[in-house]
Design a protein around this motif. Structure first.
Motif, mmCIF file in Angstrom:
data_model
loop_
_atom_site.group_PDB
_atom_site.id
_atom_site.type_symbol
_atom_site.label_atom_id
_atom_site.label_comp_id
_atom_site.label_asym_id
_atom_site.label_seq_id
_atom_site.Cartn_x
_atom_site.Cartn_y
_atom_site.Cartn_z
ATOM 1 N N VAL A 480 0.841 -1.199 0.000
ATOM 2 C CA VAL A 480 0.000 0.000 0.000
ATOM 3 C C VAL A 480 0.875 1.246 0.000
ATOM 4 C CG1 VAL A 480 -1.724 1.314 1.300
ATOM 5 C CG2 VAL A 480 -1.917 -1.183 1.142
ATOM 6 N N ASP A 481 1.913 1.234 0.839
ATOM 7 C CA ASP A 481 2.817 2.391 0.892
ATOM 8 C C ASP A 481 3.515 2.594 -0.463
ATOM 9 O OD1 ASP A 481 2.138 2.769 3.496
ATOM 10 O OD2 ASP A 481 3.913 1.751 4.329
ATOM 11 N N TYR A 482 3.944 1.506 -1.095
ATOM 12 C CA TYR A 482 4.637 1.590 -2.386
ATOM 13 C C TYR A 482 3.732 2.232 -3.434
ATOM 14 C CZ TYR A 482 7.482 0.248 -6.395
ATOM 15 O OH TYR A 482 8.265 0.274 -7.528
ATOM 16 N N ASP A 483 2.468 1.795 -3.524
ATOM 17 C CA ASP A 483 1.528 2.375 -4.488
ATOM 18 C C ASP A 483 1.343 3.864 -4.246
ATOM 19 O OD1 ASP A 483 1.068 0.163 -6.038
ATOM 20 O OD2 ASP A 483 -0.816 -0.411 -5.072
ATOM 21 N N GLU A 484 1.241 4.250 -2.970
ATOM 22 C CA GLU A 484 1.001 5.661 -2.660
ATOM 23 C C GLU A 484 2.214 6.513 -3.016
ATOM 24 O OE1 GLU A 484 -0.143 5.902 1.391
ATOM 25 O OE2 GLU A 484 -2.183 5.140 1.033
ATOM 26 N N ARG A 485 3.432 5.978 -2.809
ATOM 27 C CA ARG A 485 4.633 6.765 -3.094
ATOM 28 C C ARG A 485 4.910 6.841 -4.599
ATOM 29 N NH1 ARG A 485 7.004 3.686 1.027
ATOM 30 N NH2 ARG A 485 8.253 2.602 -0.584
ATOM 31 N N HIS A 486 4.626 5.785 -5.325
ATOM 32 C CA HIS A 486 5.015 5.730 -6.742
ATOM 33 C C HIS A 486 3.834 5.855 -7.700
ATOM 34 C CE1 HIS A 486 8.314 3.684 -4.573
ATOM 35 N NE2 HIS A 486 9.116 4.273 -5.496
ATOM 36 N N GLY A 487 2.640 5.968 -7.167
ATOM 37 C CA GLY A 487 1.479 6.108 -8.041
ATOM 38 C C GLY A 487 1.203 4.869 -8.871
ATOM 39 N N THR A 488 1.586 3.693 -8.382
ATOM 40 C CA THR A 488 1.370 2.442 -9.105
ATOM 41 C C THR A 488 0.059 1.798 -8.685
ATOM 42 O OG1 THR A 488 2.704 1.332 -7.422
ATOM 43 C CG2 THR A 488 3.842 2.029 -9.424
ATOM 44 N N ASP A 489 -0.265 0.683 -9.360
ATOM 45 C CA ASP A 489 -1.521 -0.012 -9.058
ATOM 46 C C ASP A 489 -1.264 -1.481 -8.728
ATOM 47 O OD1 ASP A 489 -0.722 -0.864 -11.513
ATOM 48 O OD2 ASP A 489 -2.664 -0.595 -12.496
ATOM 49 N N LEU A 490 -0.215 -1.744 -7.933
ATOM 50 C CA LEU A 490 0.148 -3.118 -7.624
ATOM 51 C C LEU A 490 -0.893 -3.821 -6.745
ATOM 52 C CD1 LEU A 490 3.999 -2.794 -6.979
ATOM 53 C CD2 LEU A 490 2.776 -3.326 -9.106
ATOM 54 N N LEU A 491 -1.533 -3.077 -5.841
ATOM 55 C CA LEU A 491 -2.545 -3.703 -4.972
ATOM 56 C C LEU A 491 -3.743 -4.203 -5.795
ATOM 57 C CD1 LEU A 491 -3.073 -4.319 -1.945
ATOM 58 C CD2 LEU A 491 -4.445 -2.227 -1.877
ATOM 59 N N PRO A 492 -4.303 -3.397 -6.727
ATOM 60 C CA PRO A 492 -5.377 -3.927 -7.569
ATOM 61 C C PRO A 492 -4.930 -5.109 -8.427
ATOM 62 C CG PRO A 492 -5.365 -1.537 -7.643
ATOM 63 C CD PRO A 492 -4.120 -1.939 -6.935
ATOM 64 N N VAL A 493 -3.689 -5.080 -8.906
ATOM 65 C CA VAL A 493 -3.183 -6.202 -9.704
ATOM 66 C C VAL A 493 -3.166 -7.481 -8.858
ATOM 67 C CG1 VAL A 493 -1.088 -7.153 -10.788
ATOM 68 C CG2 VAL A 493 -1.872 -4.842 -11.360
ATOM 69 N N LEU A 494 -2.685 -7.360 -7.616
ATOM 70 C CA LEU A 494 -2.667 -8.516 -6.716
ATOM 71 C C LEU A 494 -4.083 -9.046 -6.474
ATOM 72 C CD1 LEU A 494 -1.213 -10.463 -4.790
ATOM 73 C CD2 LEU A 494 -1.400 -8.685 -3.007
ATOM 74 N N HIS A 495 -5.010 -8.116 -6.273
ATOM 75 C CA HIS A 495 -6.391 -8.513 -6.029
ATOM 76 C C HIS A 495 -6.965 -9.281 -7.222
ATOM 77 C CE1 HIS A 495 -10.822 -7.815 -5.897
ATOM 78 N NE2 HIS A 495 -10.628 -8.205 -4.645
ATOM 79 N N THR A 496 -6.702 -8.778 -8.435
ATOM 80 C CA THR A 496 -7.203 -9.448 -9.642
ATOM 81 C C THR A 496 -6.592 -10.840 -9.770
ATOM 82 O OG1 THR A 496 -7.429 -7.297 -10.717
ATOM 83 C CG2 THR A 496 -7.460 -9.237 -12.136
ATOM 84 N N PHE A 497 -5.310 -10.976 -9.502
ATOM 85 C CA PHE A 497 -4.607 -12.254 -9.589
ATOM 86 C C PHE A 497 -5.192 -13.266 -8.599
ATOM 87 C CE2 PHE A 497 -1.055 -14.825 -7.856
ATOM 88 C CZ PHE A 497 -0.829 -15.643 -8.958
ATOM 89 N N LEU A 498 -5.404 -12.811 -7.357
ATOM 90 C CA LEU A 498 -5.920 -13.722 -6.330
ATOM 91 C C LEU A 498 -7.372 -14.114 -6.604
ATOM 92 C CD1 LEU A 498 -4.384 -12.054 -3.146
ATOM 93 C CD2 LEU A 498 -3.590 -14.134 -4.312
ATOM 94 N N ASP A 499 -8.181 -13.167 -7.110
ATOM 95 C CA ASP A 499 -9.558 -13.490 -7.453
ATOM 96 C C ASP A 499 -9.647 -14.478 -8.615
ATOM 97 O OD1 ASP A 499 -10.819 -12.156 -5.488
ATOM 98 O OD2 ASP A 499 -11.521 -10.474 -6.705
ATOM 99 N N ALA A 500 -8.617 -14.504 -9.453
ATOM 100 C CA ALA A 500 -8.588 -15.452 -10.575
ATOM 101 C C ALA A 500 -7.969 -16.779 -10.154
ATOM 102 C CB ALA A 500 -7.802 -14.853 -11.738
ATOM 103 N N ALA A 501 -7.833 -16.984 -8.837
ATOM 104 C CA ALA A 501 -7.306 -18.239 -8.285
ATOM 105 C C ALA A 501 -5.899 -18.539 -8.810
ATOM 106 C CB ALA A 501 -8.248 -19.408 -8.581
ATOM 107 N N GLY A 502 -5.101 -17.479 -9.046
ATOM 108 C CA GLY A 502 -3.722 -17.661 -9.464
ATOM 109 C C GLY A 502 -3.549 -17.931 -10.944
ATOM 110 N N ASN A 503 -4.612 -17.796 -11.732
ATOM 111 C CA ASN A 503 -4.516 -17.989 -13.185
ATOM 112 C C ASN A 503 -4.094 -16.653 -13.805
ATOM 113 O OD1 ASN A 503 -5.115 -18.197 -16.019
ATOM 114 N ND2 ASN A 503 -6.443 -19.962 -15.534
#
Length: 561
Positions: A480-503
């Motif tokens: 969360v801190d990394y996204d806020e400092r760099h303006g990235t979207d890694l947390l949503p990417v992780l969420h999408t990956f986990l919701d797809a059961a790792g596919n």
């Protein structure tokens, strides 16, 4: 020495003036004739009762010494007449008239001293007293009649003074309750405490709204209440009524009869109610009339709230008491299936009386027996008492529709069915856990039950637990801190990956990213978190943490990711 004539005298020979009419102040019962005859001052004369044996409980309200032929003309009723027998006529007809006049005026009895004129009672006098069942008492030894009047009058006047003092105490007590705005429960409890008898306030449909019982449970007073109450008519004024000799008085509100107060004899202690109790009951009725003007919540609503709270907090003394109280409020529970439904109106709901009334009316129209009232946790509790053939789901769905017309954001939760009121607390606790776990905004869900509690609901219920918050921070804080400092979207990417059961392929498509770009971002997630997304255990931990993270955001407002 003995007095003569129609006036009583004190020890100094001064006439004792009797009040024209004794004050009609309710108080303890006056001395009965049998009690008077046992007083040492009369017992010294060896009293013998020769007639009126069944009348010895007659109250003695005054003492009258007389040697007149027509003493009845000086009496008002309740007097004990003392005589030496000097004036008794010889003519049998006059003797009968003498006795008839005493009996007709309501004298307590006739005491004749067999020392001066007679040594045996005149036979015609005995026959006349027996014919009227009028108490005739013979004294075979000399008694000082003035001393008798002195002792008895002191007792009688002292009793009247005590009654006046008691009346003032009752008046002061209920005035103080009224002035400080005491609620109806406190007023009824005070009446029970002062009288020593159970006191019940009921409405016009014979529902026992409040029951005060001095130091004991209310089970005995309320068992079979409606049947017993309906067998007890309402007298025109305060008085005893019904097969159980209940003391009854009306309670009014804005000039109309609202209900009545009933004081019940208590066979365990003092079986009967008396005149002083009538005074207490009438003052209670007056205090309740004033209290109803200042306490705007309907008393039936207060009664249901109180009973529900006592059931939830397990304050009823016995199963029998809980059942008696519920059935006295018109809710049959014997042989019923019981279930607690909780309505959580949401923040800012304020006073819930209107919603409680709405629920009562809605479920009553459906023919359901219910108790409704505010319970701990800012909920409105509904206790359903269902017959074996009545399904609960349609009722709860109807309740839900009605509530959400009034409070769209309300949460409705149900506990498990129980078979006894003593288990109500368990059903409440289950419904409360379900309510805590109900995630706001759940679509197409009229109500929530235990089977609805999955991972999201469990985590939402635990959202206030510091351990869960620390777990979320350990797992996701750096990302969360990394996204806020760099303006990235890694947390949503992780969420999408986990919701797809790792596919990864499916996740990239859902994220509208090329697989290469998506893979690069997943590598960045692994680098920032120091984890291996190929590990099933680590993916599970991150999925739980991310679900909790989003629920924590939801509990504070709209989620940001």
């Amino acid at each position: 020495m003995n007095g003569s004539g129609g006036t009583a005298y004190d020890a100094a020979g001064r006439p004792l003036t009797r009040p024209a009419e004794p004050p009609r102040i309710p108080g303890r019962p006056p001395l009965g004739l049998s009690e008077v005859l046992r007083l040492p001052v009369l017992a010294a004369g060896a009293p013998e009762v020769v007639s009126g044996h069944g009348q010895l409980d007659r109250p003695v309200r005054w003492v009258h010494i007389t040697e007149l032929l027509d003493p009845a003309s000086f009496l008002k009723g309740g007097e004990l007449v003392l005589t030496t027998g000097m004036p008794l006529p010889e003519d049998p007809a006059l003797v009968r008239r003498y006795v008839d006049e005493l009996a007709d005026v309501g004298a307590a009895g006739l005491v004749i001293e067999l020392v001066r004129r007679y040594h045996r009672p005149p036979s015609e006098l005995v026959r006349a007293c027996l014919a009227r069942d009028f108490p005739l008492v013979l004294l075979s030894r000399t008694v000082n009649f003035v001393e008798v009047t002195q002792v008895l009058h002191s007792l009688i006047v002292g009793s009247q003074v005590e009654s006046l003092r008691r009346a003032q105490d009752v008046h002061d007590t209920f005035t103080a309750l009224t002035l400080r705005g005491a609620g109806p429960e406190e007023v009824v409890d005070m009446a029970a405490e002062m009288s020593g008898h159970p006191v019940v306030l009921e409405n016009l449909v014979h529902q026992a709204v409040i029951c005060g019982s001095p130091g004991r449970g209310v089970e005995g007073a309320l068992t079979g209440w409606e049947r017993r109450s309906r067998a007890t008519p309402s007298p025109d004024r305060t008085g005893l009524s019904g097969p159980e000799d209940w003391l009854v008085t009306a309670v009014e509100y804005r000039g109309e009869r609202w209900g009545r107060l009933l004081m019940l004899p208590d066979g365990a202690r003092d079986p009967a109610v008396g005149p002083e109790d009538a005074m207490v009951l009438e003052r209670t009725a007056t205090a309740l009339t004033i209290a109803r003007l200042t306490h705007h919540t309907r008393w039936e609503r207060r009664a249901q709230r109180t009973l529900l709270l006592d059931l939830v907090e397990q304050r009823c003394r016995s199963r029998g008491e809980a059942r008696a109280r519920a059935e006295a409020l018109g809710v049959p529970v014997a042989g019923r299936r019981l279930m607690v439904v909780l309505v959580s109106p949401g923040p800012g709901a304020g006073e819930t009386t209107e919603l409680e009334d709405r629920l009562t009316d809605e479920l009553g129209a459906a023919g359901a027996a219910v108790l409704v009232g505010a319970v701990p946790g800012d909920h409105i509790g509904v206790l359903l008492a269902l017959t074996a053939a009545t399904p609960w789901r349609p009722l709860v769905e109807r309740l839900s529709r009605s509530v959400r017309e009034f409070r769209p954001d309300a949460v409705i939760s149900v506990g498990s069915e129980v078979s006894d009121l003593s288990q109500t607390a368990r059903s409440f606790q289950q419904a409360a856990r379900v309510a805590d776990a109900a995630v706001p905004g759940t679509p197409d869900k009229a109500f929530h039950e235990l089977s609805d509690i999955g991972l999201r609901q469990l985590l939402y219920a635990l959202r206030g637990d510091v351990r869960l918050q620390e777990f979320v921070e350990r797992q996701l804080g750096r990302l969360v801190d990394y996204d806020e400092r760099h303006g990235t979207d890694l947390l949503p990417v992780l969420h999408t990956f986990l919701d797809a059961a790792g596919n990864k392929t499916v996740a990239a498509k859902r994220a509208n990213l090329s697989r290469q770009a998506f893979y690069q971002r997943l590598h960045s997630v692994e680098r920032v978190l120091g984890c291996d997304l190929e590990s099933g255990e680590q993916r599970t931990q991150l999925h739980v943490a991310l679900t909790a993270f989003r629920l924590l955001r939801l509990s504070r407002g709209p989620a940001s990711s």
